[in-house]
Design a protein around this motif. Structure first.
Motif, PDB file in Angstrom:
ATOM      1  N   ARG A 141     -18.778   7.433   8.286  1.00 43.26           N
ATOM      2  CA  ARG A 141     -18.336   6.728   7.078  1.00 43.26           C
ATOM      3  C   ARG A 141     -19.165   5.470   6.832  1.00 43.26           C
ATOM      4  O   ARG A 141     -19.514   5.146   5.696  1.00 43.26           O
ATOM      5  CB  ARG A 141     -16.857   6.371   7.213  1.00 43.26           C
ATOM      6  CG  ARG A 141     -16.277   5.604   6.027  1.00 43.26           C
ATOM      7  CD  ARG A 141     -14.792   5.376   6.218  1.00 43.26           C
ATOM      8  NE  ARG A 141     -14.503   4.700   7.471  1.00 43.26           N
ATOM      9  CZ  ARG A 141     -14.572   3.376   7.629  1.00 43.26           C
ATOM     10  NH1 ARG A 141     -14.936   2.603   6.612  1.00 43.26           N
ATOM     11  NH2 ARG A 141     -14.276   2.835   8.781  1.00 43.26           N
ATOM     12  N   LYS A 142     -19.510   4.752   7.895  1.00 46.49           N
ATOM     13  CA  LYS A 142     -20.253   3.503   7.751  1.00 46.49           C
ATOM     14  C   LYS A 142     -21.747   3.739   7.522  1.00 46.49           C
ATOM     15  O   LYS A 142     -22.396   2.962   6.826  1.00 46.49           O
ATOM     16  CB  LYS A 142     -20.071   2.632   9.003  1.00 46.49           C
ATOM     17  CG  LYS A 142     -18.676   2.057   9.162  1.00 46.49           C
ATOM     18  CD  LYS A 142     -18.593   1.202  10.429  1.00 46.49           C
ATOM     19  CE  LYS A 142     -17.216   0.601  10.598  1.00 46.49           C
ATOM     20  NZ  LYS A 142     -17.106  -0.190  11.864  1.00 46.49           N
ATOM     21  N   ASP A 152     -15.743   7.451  11.937  1.00 42.77           N
ATOM     22  CA  ASP A 152     -15.954   6.063  11.523  1.00 42.77           C
ATOM     23  C   ASP A 152     -17.445   5.769  11.397  1.00 42.77           C
ATOM     24  O   ASP A 152     -17.881   5.097  10.461  1.00 42.77           O
ATOM     25  CB  ASP A 152     -15.303   5.117  12.536  1.00 42.77           C
ATOM     26  CG  ASP A 152     -15.359   3.665  12.087  1.00 42.77           C
ATOM     27  OD1 ASP A 152     -14.779   3.362  11.033  1.00 42.77           O
ATOM     28  OD2 ASP A 152     -15.983   2.845  12.775  1.00 42.77           O
ATOM     29  N   MET A 175     -12.085   9.722  15.954  1.00 43.41           N
ATOM     30  CA  MET A 175     -12.085   8.472  15.191  1.00 43.41           C
ATOM     31  C   MET A 175     -13.450   7.804  15.226  1.00 43.41           C
ATOM     32  O   MET A 175     -13.964   7.348  14.192  1.00 43.41           O
ATOM     33  CB  MET A 175     -11.010   7.528  15.755  1.00 43.41           C
ATOM     34  CG  MET A 175      -9.588   7.965  15.521  1.00 43.41           C
ATOM     35  SD  MET A 175      -8.415   6.954  16.462  1.00 43.41           S
ATOM     36  CE  MET A 175      -8.773   5.330  15.832  1.00 43.41           C
ATOM     37  N   ASP A 176     -14.049   7.716  16.417  1.00 42.51           N
ATOM     38  CA  ASP A 176     -15.360   7.075  16.526  1.00 42.51           C
ATOM     39  C   ASP A 176     -16.417   7.836  15.736  1.00 42.51           C
ATOM     40  O   ASP A 176     -17.268   7.239  15.062  1.00 42.51           O
ATOM     41  CB  ASP A 176     -15.780   7.002  17.997  1.00 42.51           C
ATOM     42  CG  ASP A 176     -14.961   5.984  18.791  1.00 42.51           C
ATOM     43  OD1 ASP A 176     -14.327   5.133  18.149  1.00 42.51           O
ATOM     44  OD2 ASP A 176     -14.960   6.067  20.026  1.00 42.51           O
ATOM     45  N   LYS A 212      -2.406   0.829  12.321  1.00 39.69           N
ATOM     46  CA  LYS A 212      -3.472   0.661  11.329  1.00 39.69           C
ATOM     47  C   LYS A 212      -3.104  -0.416  10.308  1.00 39.69           C
ATOM     48  O   LYS A 212      -3.958  -1.166   9.837  1.00 39.69           O
ATOM     49  CB  LYS A 212      -3.744   1.986  10.622  1.00 39.69           C
ATOM     50  CG  LYS A 212      -4.961   1.941   9.694  1.00 39.69           C
ATOM     51  CD  LYS A 212      -5.265   3.299   9.107  1.00 39.69           C
ATOM     52  CE  LYS A 212      -6.568   3.265   8.301  1.00 39.69           C
ATOM     53  NZ  LYS A 212      -6.580   2.231   7.245  1.00 39.69           N
ATOM     54  N   SER A 259     -15.657  -0.376  17.527  1.00 45.17           N
ATOM     55  CA  SER A 259     -16.336   0.447  16.527  1.00 45.17           C
ATOM     56  C   SER A 259     -17.800   0.042  16.366  1.00 45.17           C
ATOM     57  O   SER A 259     -18.693   0.894  16.302  1.00 45.17           O
ATOM     58  CB  SER A 259     -15.612   0.341  15.184  1.00 45.17           C
ATOM     59  OG  SER A 259     -16.264   1.120  14.206  1.00 45.17           O
TER      60      SER A 259
END
Length: 722
Positions: free
Chosen positions: A329-330, A326, A322-323, A203, A402
């Motif tokens: 979050r976006k 993410d 994670m996907d 990361k 992503s």
């Protein structure tokens, strides 16, 4: 350079004069990649001299010294320099040069040396006496002194010097591979160099912009100089995705638990409760402070199948987590609006957000063939390909994982809404999204920007997508069930032919009006606004009998509003006496695209130009002694026209011509009828294919199939029921 000159060379390398040292090390770098020369050089103590030059000199002398050591390591010699005393200082010196030195030729040599150091345990060449002196561990003390090291290496990916850019990328590749490889473990089983938190290291590199820089390079025109390191970076990206997937979601781990909790909090559970969800809080009646009770649909509300969501990540692993997080979050606002919108629908009609996200993750995982991530195979393929077919080898969109996940997720929601799908249709919509990704992402050129791909995913026409699905189904089943599919096609074609025959015959059963006289155009008006201009105009009405054995017809002075009954049609023709039906109907016409289910002669257009189409029905008649003067003349059969029809449109001509031919058990000949037969048969095939899943027939026979049952406990007392 001859091996005999090595003592003199070492003397010049140890000289106090910089010019002499520079010339000597310049010659050294061109000879040291000869294994025989390198062996003699090392035996003569050359490594200590070379080490001293790197530690003390600068300018071109330093650049040549670094290049000499790099070439020595390339021939797998000189590793003792990193296992002797002072190896740590040497590594720190090289790291210092990368962080502080601006000269390109020095940076290139320094990075080449570090690539060799980090990659040495991965190459498996011989035994490593001191493992901590190689791999990422060897750099860790020096990086602690120069913490900006990674930032400086990543910044070189934007260098105009392609060789330096390639060396920087190779160094990052080596660091990443060492961090995630099994060789990063010491003999005690603990990760000594990268620590147990290898994801944090990855990361850290990503946060510095490694992926963005590699993506730009992969789309650039400099691929010839950067092909190998870029291809290795692409393969390493797959390795990382695969490794993320292999990490099981475990709620005992704090970071996994925090990720899932953050997902719940981002869903605005209180707002969901206020908009019709079940109660989240209830106050106890004893008047004390209110106690919070869990929403019984806490996780199912987010699209999970149960209230224990951890197991639902078994297929995608932590990559799916994670996907999912993410995306939330976006697009937090859109995520909350989606949940509110879905909560107002019946449970069976809701689009399960979490399940959709995990499905899209696997669609992308399969599309990019993440399981096929061997770097060496990729390199060999590139060499065999002649380094020309870059669009086929490089997949820069893989680095935009992503964004592709988010765009595909939104496309899933769009298709769900457009198709009016329910949860029973989930797999069907998922298959549409899989085809969409294959079409848009798979067909994208190497230089196509990810924003254009996102736009196509958002706007791809649904009808075109269904056409692609049918084409894919036909190709798939053609390959898998070719013989069976051919048989099905034949059956469906016969069924379609019978269907169209019935439709054409029904047109004959309904009857139709045909003009008898030839209409002409008057010089006093334009067109045929008032119909036929001749006073002796007549119409002929023709109709097939109910038993389909006779063709009845009669002539009338004008076309009637109501069709005459069969009893009013005085003339009739026995179909068994018809010898042939001929026509001048062409295969193409302006209105061939129109497919009629009934006669188009009901209300002929007054402005329509008179058709010259003719259908002639022939029969054999006797001709001979009744017209001959000789009594011994022999009678013979002659084919003559017994009825002529003049349809006013191509569609009507197709209906009557092919209808008559099919009644006579002949094949239809007009393009319109054949087009209709093909259309019906293709629709039948598509309907059958849509009822079959793509994986049907691939899994082999069901469990227990083909096993001969035991005859234990049975005797010979049996019979067959006929």
């Amino acid at each position: 350079m001859d091996q005999a000159d090595i003592p003199a060379l070492l003397g010049r390398l140890s000289s106090d004069e910089d010019a002499m040292r520079k010339m000597a090390v310049f010659k050294l770098q061109s000879s040291i990649n000869d294994p025989a020369f390198a062996d003699a050089f090392i035996s003569s103590g050359g490594l200590n001299v070379l080490r001293r030059l790197i530690m003390t000199t600068g300018g071109n002398t330093l650049a040549y010294s670094l290049q000499s050591l790099s070439r020595l390591l390339e021939v797998d010699m000189g590793w003792d320099i990193f296992e002797a005393a002072g190896a740590g200082e040497l590594v720190e010196r090289v790291v210092e040069l990368i962080v502080t030195h601006p000269l390109v030729n020095i940076l290139r040599g320094a990075m080449s040396i570090l690539v060799a150091i980090v990659s040495h345990p991965q190459s498996g060449r011989g035994d490593i006496k001191i493992p901590s002196n190689f791999g990422f561990r060897a750099l860790k003390p020096a990086i602690a002194v120069y913490p900006q090291f990674f930032e400086m290496v990543v910044s070189q990916l934007n260098s105009a010097d392609h060789a330096l850019c390639a060396n920087a990328l190779m160094l990052l590749n080596a660091l990443m591979r060492d961090a995630i490889s099994e060789t990063g473990k010491s003999d005690t089983g603990k990760v000594a160099a990268t620590g147990e938190e290898w994801p944090k290291f990855i990361k850290r590199l990503q946060d510095l912009g490694v992926i963005k820089a590699a993506y730009i390079l992969m789309q650039s025109s400099a691929l010839q100089d950067l092909a190998h390191p870029l291809l290795e970076f692409q393969a390493l990206t797959k390795v990382l995705l695969k490794k993320w997937r292999e990490v099981r979601v475990d709620l005992e781990k704090p970071d996994h638990r925090r990720a899932l909790k953050g997902l719940h909090l981002s869903s605005a559970p209180e707002r969901g409760h206020q908009n019709g969800g079940s109660r989240v809080e209830e106050l106890q009646e004893n008047g004390k402070k209110g106690s919070r009770r869990h929403n019984p649909e806490k996780w199912r509300r987010l699209g999970f199948e149960t209230e224990s969501p951890a197991w639902e990540f078994d297929e995608t692993g932590f990559l799916g987590m994670m996907d999912l997080t993410d995306y939330v979050r976006k697009y937090e606002d859109g995520f909350q609006k989606l949940l509110l919108e879905q909560s107002s629908r019946p449970l069976s009609d809701r689009c399960p957000f979490a399940r959709v996200s995990l499905t899209v993750t696997m669609i992308l995982y399969d599309h990019f063939e993440v399981e096929k991530s061997d770097v060496e195979d990729s390199k060999r393929y590139l060499v065999l390909d002649g380094m020309k077919n870059y669009d086929k080898v490089f997949k820069p969109l893989l680095l935009q994982w992503s964004r592709l996940h988010g765009a595909s997720l939104q496309a899933f929601f769009r298709l769900w809404k457009a198709t009016g799908a329910t949860q029973d249709d989930f797999n069907k919509v998922a298959e549409l999204v899989r085809i969409l990704v294959e079409q848009v992402v798979g067909q994208a050129a190497r230089t196509k920007d990810v924003s254009e791909v996102e736009e196509e995913l958002a706007e791809f026409d649904y009808n075109r997508l269904r056409e692609l699905q049918m084409e894919l189904l036909e190709i798939t089943f053609e390959d898998e069930w070719g013989q069976h599919l051919l048989q099905v096609r034949d059956e469906l074609k016969n069924e379609a032919l019978q269907f169209v025959k019935e439709q054409r015959v029904r047109c004959l059963l309904d009857g139709a009006w045909f003009p008898r006289s030839v209409q002409y155009k008057s010089s006093m008006d334009d067109g045929y606004r008032n119909g036929p201009r001749t006073s002796n105009a007549a119409w002929r009405f023709v109709k097939l009998s109910h038993n389909r054995r006779y063709l009845h017809y009669a002539d009338f002075g004008s076309q009637m509003t109501k069709d005459p009954p069969l009893n009013d049609l005085a003339e009739k023709i026995d179909l068994s006496t018809i010898s042939s039906v001929v026509s001048n109907v062409s295969a193409t016409s302006d209105d061939t695209s129109s497919i009629s289910s009934s006669s188009t002669l009901r209300s002929p257009s007054r402005n329509q130009k008179q058709s010259s189409t003719k259908i002639t029905i022939n029969s054999f008649v006797l001709e001979g002694d009744d017209k001959s003067q000789h009594s011994n003349s022999k009678k013979e059969q002659v084919e003559r026209a017994i009825l002529t029809l003049t349809p006013t449109s191509h569609s009507a001509a197709s209906e009557w011509l092919d209808g008559l031919l099919m009644l006579l058990n002949q094949a239809p000949i007009t393009a319109e009828t054949n087009k209709l037969v093909t259309l019906v048969s293709e629709y039948g095939l598509k309907i059958r294919l849509l009822n079959v899943r793509l994986d049907d027939g691939y899994g082999g026979p069901p469990e227990g199939a083909g096993v001969v049952p035991s005859r234990e406990g049975l005797d010979d007392d049996y019979y067959y029921e006929v």
